[in-house]
Scaffold this active site. Structure first.
Site, PDB file in Angstrom:
ATOM      1  N   ARG A  46       0.851  -1.203   0.000  1.00  0.00           N
ATOM      2  CA  ARG A  46       0.000   0.000   0.000  1.00  0.00           C
ATOM      3  C   ARG A  46       0.883   1.248   0.000  1.00  0.00           C
ATOM      4  NH1 ARG A  46      -1.829   1.670   4.593  1.00  0.00           N
ATOM      5  NH2 ARG A  46      -2.492  -0.378   5.336  1.00  0.00           N
ATOM      6  N   TYR A  98     -16.991  17.633 -14.434  1.00  0.00           N
ATOM      7  CA  TYR A  98     -17.318  16.214 -14.415  1.00  0.00           C
ATOM      8  C   TYR A  98     -18.327  15.921 -13.289  1.00  0.00           C
ATOM      9  CZ  TYR A  98     -16.715  11.208 -13.870  1.00  0.00           C
ATOM     10  OH  TYR A  98     -16.950   9.879 -13.757  1.00  0.00           O
ATOM     11  N   ASP A 170      -7.851  19.821 -13.241  1.00  0.00           N
ATOM     12  CA  ASP A 170      -8.197  18.517 -13.809  1.00  0.00           C
ATOM     13  C   ASP A 170      -7.863  18.598 -15.302  1.00  0.00           C
ATOM     14  OD1 ASP A 170      -9.460  16.361 -15.042  1.00  0.00           O
ATOM     15  OD2 ASP A 170     -11.222  16.418 -13.722  1.00  0.00           O
ATOM     16  N   LYS A 195      -8.704   7.669 -18.914  1.00  0.00           N
ATOM     17  CA  LYS A 195      -9.048   8.225 -20.219  1.00  0.00           C
ATOM     18  C   LYS A 195      -7.830   8.183 -21.162  1.00  0.00           C
ATOM     19  CE  LYS A 195     -12.748   8.833 -17.799  1.00  0.00           C
ATOM     20  NZ  LYS A 195     -13.114  10.054 -17.119  1.00  0.00           N
TER      21      LYS A 195
HETATM   22  C1  LIG Z   1     -13.653  10.413 -15.834  1.00  0.00           C
HETATM   23  C2  LIG Z   1     -13.301  11.731 -15.267  1.00  0.00           C
HETATM   24  C3  LIG Z   1     -13.000  11.872 -13.899  1.00  0.00           C
HETATM   25  C4  LIG Z   1     -13.087  10.722 -12.916  1.00  0.00           C
HETATM   26  O1  LIG Z   1     -12.127   9.761 -13.146  1.00  0.00           O
HETATM   27  P1  LIG Z   1     -12.335   8.173 -12.841  1.00  0.00           P
HETATM   28  O2  LIG Z   1     -11.079   7.587 -13.341  1.00  0.00           O
HETATM   29  O3  LIG Z   1     -13.551   7.755 -13.586  1.00  0.00           O
HETATM   30  O4  LIG Z   1     -12.510   8.046 -11.358  1.00  0.00           O
HETATM   31  C5  LIG Z   1     -12.641  13.138 -13.454  1.00  0.00           C
HETATM   32  N1  LIG Z   1     -12.576  14.195 -14.293  1.00  0.00           N
HETATM   33  C6  LIG Z   1     -12.876  14.093 -15.603  1.00  0.00           C
HETATM   34  C7  LIG Z   1     -12.789  15.292 -16.476  1.00  0.00           C
HETATM   35  C8  LIG Z   1     -13.257  12.864 -16.133  1.00  0.00           C
HETATM   36  O5  LIG Z   1     -13.569  12.776 -17.430  1.00  0.00           O
END
Ligand SMILES: *Cc1c(COP(=O)(O)O)cnc(C)c1O
Length: 379
Positions: A46, A98, A170, A195
């Protein structure tokens, strides 16, 4: 180091025990110690895992950051950032973001006494007005999901730096290939690695990148104390994904531009949201802070009919109807009922997210095939 070389060599050292060119998947929970307290820097998985360490090095390199941490999902990475705060602290964030981030802020953290103020971040003076003596963090998303709004990161950093307010961005929609917020003055970059970084729709993961060692240590403490760490197999998949990020992103951008222009000319299509258009309100800023405009775009039908939108959503064959984005295959999504269903309808409509909005994650298939698929679906 030039981009292409950077993505292929980031964090990649031959395995010290065998010389394996690919970082092995260290599928282990613990490490044998020579004597109590005497170890090779690895005690318990961890806290540390060599596959994760290699990936964290790669994350830092590709975001031009000094340090990086990997998390079990994008929202787990966001969760760790908010855990830096205390009851009474305030966060200024975007009103178009998001849905899962919005849910985490409103449904999980508000009850611990953290206050979130949602503003139109594309207007820096609106952010400035929302800042109080209790503001500890600005949370930005640019381009936003799903309306593709653009915020000037450097202008916001100029506002937060003198006030010692943390600026987190983000960067999921842009990917490090298109935008590097640390270079623009951000303190923390967050990615849903799920993504573009993973890129093959086969892993859930998140990351944080930062330049400050103090911030890194605080976030590492949260990472190991709260335990949202990714497994070594997932780290291996992402190490592999990163090696082709530059190749994939160029193809995503090229296809995204072709489809955006095609949609804009289509007689049945109303507004197309894509920052590459000169008449997009954020175009100038996007051009300044991004290397290209990406493969994400949204649109509405000219008649704004929900029934028509539903028909299009269920008629594409190459574009799969699914949540998520950033994989090599194209996806079509209905934000109001899928990715953004956790945002109340009144909030969504107020922020310009109509029920007939369709979002595309343009993949790297042949653009002609993708256009033919949209053509038959739109009719
Ligand atoms: C998908 C997404 C998230 C969340 O990420 P996960 O890997 O699904 O937990 C946060 N911000 C944006 C812009 C996203 O597209």
């Amino acid at each position: 180091m030039k981009e292409a070389t950077k993505y292929i060599h980031a964090g990649a050292e031959p395995d010290p025990s065998t010389g394996a060119i690919m970082t092995p998947i260290y599928q282990t929970s613990t490490y044998v110690q020579e004597a109590p307290g005497k170890n090779k820097g690895y005690e318990y998985a961890r806290s540390q895992n060599p596959t994760r360490t290699a990936l964290e090095k790669a994350f830092a390199v590709i975001e031009n950051a000094k340090y990086a941490l990997a998390f079990s999902s994008g929202v787990a990475a966001t969760d760790a950032v908010i855990k830096l705060l205390e009851p009474g602290d305030e966060v200024v964030c975007g009103n178009d973001m998001y849905g899962g981030t919005y849910r985490l802020f409103t449904k999980v953290f508000e009850k611990f006494g953290i206050k979130f103020i949602y503003v139109d971040t594309t207007n820096v003076s609106t952010i400035s007005k929302a800042i109080t003596s209790k503001t500890k963090l600005i949370w930005l998303e640019t381009p936003t999901n799903p309306l593709m709004n653009i915020t000037d990161i450097a202008a916001v950093a100029a506002l937060t730096k003198p006030k010692k307010i943390l600026l987190a961005v983000d960067n999921t929609f842009a990917s490090p290939f298109l935008q590097n917020p640390i270079d623009l003055g951000a303190d923390i970059v967050m990615h849903s690695v799920t993504k573009y970084l993973g890129g093959h729709s086969d892993v859930i993961q998140g990351s944080l990148m930062m330049d400050s060692l103090e911030l890194r240590d605080k976030l590492y403490f949260i990472q190991k104390s709260c335990g949202a760490v990714p497994g070594p197999m997932d780290c291996f998949l992402v190490l592999r994904g990163i090696k082709t990020l530059h190749v994939r992103m160029k193809a995503h951008c090229e296809n995204g531009a072709k489809i955006a222009h095609w949609l804009k000319k289509h007689k049945k299509i109303g507004k197309v949201y894509w920052p590459g258009f000169e008449d997009h309100p954020g175009h100038a800023v996007a051009k300044k802070q991004m290397r290209d405009f990406g493969g994400m775009l949204s649109f509405v039908l000219k008649n704004d009919s929900i029934e028509e939108a539903m028909r299009v959503l269920s008629s594409t064959k190459l574009f799969s109807l699914a949540e998520s984005l950033g994989g090599v295959e194209s996806l079509i999504n209905h934000p109001a009922s899928m990715t953004h269903a956790s945002i109340p309808k009144e909030e969504r409509i107020k922020n310009g997210l109509s029920d007939s909005l369709i979002r595309l994650s343009v993949g790297i298939e042949d653009a002609d095939d993708l256009i033919a698929d949209l053509e038959q679906a739109i009719g």
